[in-house]
Design a protein around this motif. Sequence first.
Motif, PDB file in Angstrom:
ATOM      1  N   ARG A 183      -3.578  -2.695 -11.293  1.00  0.00           N
ATOM      2  CA  ARG A 183      -4.550  -3.769 -11.535  1.00  0.00           C
ATOM      3  C   ARG A 183      -4.065  -5.110 -11.010  1.00  0.00           C
ATOM      4  O   ARG A 183      -4.849  -5.922 -10.537  1.00  0.00           O
ATOM      5  CB  ARG A 183      -4.825  -3.906 -13.039  1.00  0.00           C
ATOM      6  N   HIS A 184      -2.777  -5.361 -11.122  1.00  0.00           N
ATOM      7  CA  HIS A 184      -2.211  -6.666 -10.749  1.00  0.00           C
ATOM      8  C   HIS A 184      -1.299  -6.517  -9.532  1.00  0.00           C
ATOM      9  O   HIS A 184      -0.248  -7.133  -9.467  1.00  0.00           O
ATOM     10  CB  HIS A 184      -1.434  -7.247 -11.929  1.00  0.00           C
ATOM     11  N   LYS A 185      -1.738  -5.722  -8.606  1.00  0.00           N
ATOM     12  CA  LYS A 185      -0.962  -5.304  -7.448  1.00  0.00           C
ATOM     13  C   LYS A 185      -0.207  -6.462  -6.792  1.00  0.00           C
ATOM     14  O   LYS A 185      -0.814  -7.347  -6.183  1.00  0.00           O
ATOM     15  CB  LYS A 185      -1.926  -4.692  -6.436  1.00  0.00           C
ATOM     16  N   GLU A 214       0.833  -1.218   0.000  1.00  0.00           N
ATOM     17  CA  GLU A 214       0.000   0.000   0.000  1.00  0.00           C
ATOM     18  C   GLU A 214       0.863   1.264   0.000  1.00  0.00           C
ATOM     19  O   GLU A 214       0.542   2.234  -0.685  1.00  0.00           O
ATOM     20  CB  GLU A 214      -0.957  -0.006   1.194  1.00  0.00           C
ATOM     21  N   LYS A 215       1.939   1.250   0.750  1.00  0.00           N
ATOM     22  CA  LYS A 215       2.861   2.392   0.768  1.00  0.00           C
ATOM     23  C   LYS A 215       3.497   2.574  -0.617  1.00  0.00           C
ATOM     24  O   LYS A 215       3.610   3.697  -1.113  1.00  0.00           O
ATOM     25  CB  LYS A 215       3.940   2.168   1.831  1.00  0.00           C
ATOM     26  N   ALA A 216       3.887   1.467  -1.235  1.00  0.00           N
ATOM     27  CA  ALA A 216       4.471   1.529  -2.579  1.00  0.00           C
ATOM     28  C   ALA A 216       3.451   2.085  -3.571  1.00  0.00           C
ATOM     29  O   ALA A 216       3.796   2.896  -4.438  1.00  0.00           O
ATOM     30  CB  ALA A 216       4.946   0.143  -3.009  1.00  0.00           C
ATOM     31  N   MET A 217       2.201   1.686  -3.457  1.00  0.00           N
ATOM     32  CA  MET A 217       1.163   2.205  -4.348  1.00  0.00           C
ATOM     33  C   MET A 217       0.989   3.698  -4.141  1.00  0.00           C
ATOM     34  O   MET A 217       0.835   4.448  -5.109  1.00  0.00           O
ATOM     35  CB  MET A 217      -0.169   1.473  -4.118  1.00  0.00           C
ATOM     36  N   GLY A 218       1.023   4.141  -2.911  1.00  0.00           N
ATOM     37  CA  GLY A 218       0.911   5.577  -2.628  1.00  0.00           C
ATOM     38  C   GLY A 218       2.035   6.367  -3.294  1.00  0.00           C
ATOM     39  O   GLY A 218       1.806   7.439  -3.872  1.00  0.00           O
ATOM     40  N   ARG A 219       3.233   5.843  -3.231  1.00  0.00           N
ATOM     41  CA  ARG A 219       4.378   6.502  -3.879  1.00  0.00           C
ATOM     42  C   ARG A 219       4.240   6.463  -5.399  1.00  0.00           C
ATOM     43  O   ARG A 219       4.635   7.405  -6.087  1.00  0.00           O
ATOM     44  CB  ARG A 219       5.675   5.850  -3.426  1.00  0.00           C
ATOM     45  N   TYR A 268       1.392   6.553  -7.026  1.00  0.00           N
ATOM     46  CA  TYR A 268       0.400   7.571  -7.392  1.00  0.00           C
ATOM     47  C   TYR A 268       1.058   8.955  -7.479  1.00  0.00           C
ATOM     48  O   TYR A 268       0.713   9.753  -8.341  1.00  0.00           O
ATOM     49  CB  TYR A 268      -0.756   7.589  -6.394  1.00  0.00           C
ATOM     50  N   LYS A 269       1.998   9.214  -6.611  1.00  0.00           N
ATOM     51  CA  LYS A 269       2.718  10.497  -6.660  1.00  0.00           C
ATOM     52  C   LYS A 269       3.570  10.595  -7.919  1.00  0.00           C
ATOM     53  O   LYS A 269       3.737  11.681  -8.478  1.00  0.00           O
ATOM     54  CB  LYS A 269       3.589  10.669  -5.411  1.00  0.00           C
ATOM     55  N   LEU A 270       4.087   9.458  -8.378  1.00  0.00           N
ATOM     56  CA  LEU A 270       4.903   9.455  -9.594  1.00  0.00           C
ATOM     57  C   LEU A 270       4.051   9.801 -10.821  1.00  0.00           C
ATOM     58  O   LEU A 270       4.530  10.475 -11.730  1.00  0.00           O
ATOM     59  CB  LEU A 270       5.603   8.107  -9.761  1.00  0.00           C
ATOM     60  N   TYR A 271       2.784   9.393 -10.826  1.00  0.00           N
ATOM     61  CA  TYR A 271       1.881   9.820 -11.901  1.00  0.00           C
ATOM     62  C   TYR A 271       1.894  11.354 -11.999  1.00  0.00           C
ATOM     63  O   TYR A 271       2.014  11.912 -13.079  1.00  0.00           O
ATOM     64  CB  TYR A 271       0.434   9.413 -11.601  1.00  0.00           C
ATOM     65  N   ALA A 272       1.710  11.998 -10.861  1.00  0.00           N
ATOM     66  CA  ALA A 272       1.632  13.460 -10.839  1.00  0.00           C
ATOM     67  C   ALA A 272       2.932  14.094 -11.316  1.00  0.00           C
ATOM     68  O   ALA A 272       2.919  15.073 -12.078  1.00  0.00           O
ATOM     69  CB  ALA A 272       1.283  13.950  -9.431  1.00  0.00           C
ATOM     70  N   LEU A 273       4.050  13.552 -10.889  1.00  0.00           N
ATOM     71  CA  LEU A 273       5.342  14.087 -11.304  1.00  0.00           C
ATOM     72  C   LEU A 273       5.527  13.975 -12.820  1.00  0.00           C
ATOM     73  O   LEU A 273       5.963  14.930 -13.483  1.00  0.00           O
ATOM     74  CB  LEU A 273       6.481  13.359 -10.582  1.00  0.00           C
ATOM     75  N   LEU A 274       5.185  12.829 -13.380  1.00  0.00           N
ATOM     76  CA  LEU A 274       5.326  12.637 -14.817  1.00  0.00           C
ATOM     77  C   LEU A 274       4.377  13.545 -15.596  1.00  0.00           C
ATOM     78  O   LEU A 274       4.751  14.086 -16.641  1.00  0.00           O
ATOM     79  CB  LEU A 274       5.099  11.176 -15.201  1.00  0.00           C
ATOM     80  N   GLU A 275       3.173  13.713 -15.103  1.00  0.00           N
ATOM     81  CA  GLU A 275       2.221  14.622 -15.756  1.00  0.00           C
ATOM     82  C   GLU A 275       2.781  16.047 -15.765  1.00  0.00           C
ATOM     83  O   GLU A 275       2.736  16.740 -16.788  1.00  0.00           O
ATOM     84  CB  GLU A 275       0.871  14.591 -15.041  1.00  0.00           C
TER      85      GLU A 275
END
Length: 139
Positions: free
Chosen positions: A115-117, A76-81, A83-90
């Motif tokens: 999807r395949h967490k 879950e912590k890795a997923m949270g990080r 999600y932040k990478l999405y924002a940085l790339l955008e």
Amino acid sequence: MNGKPQQGGQDNPLEKLKQELKNRAITQFSERELFHPEGYARAVVRKANITAVQLRKVFQEFKAIVDGLRKDNNLEKAMGRLYKLYALLEYQAERGVLDKDFKDLMFKLFDNIERHKSPKAFERAYELLMAMVAYSKKS
């Protein structure tokens, strides 16, 4: 698939890989498909309008996430990080310092991980990015 990303009438390996990532888990790709000189890692690097420096930046950010996951095994912590990478790339794409097609590919890769967490999905994506860096030109 025979390891050649230019199948199905699509000459663009970025588009082909994006489509493949919609249909199957990153963990289902063979080593040949991803890492062979005729595979996706090299083909994407050759086709993408991205510098080695930009690619290494994305890789380093993703590597930090994977290293954290390896250390604490907290998905879950890795997923949270992630999600932040999405924002940085955008943000980088909107500033014009990251190719939008490459950003879209990374989003599809991250969506696939979501999807395949699993730790294996993170590891396989890490290996793909590492291979892309290895195939990229020095700059």
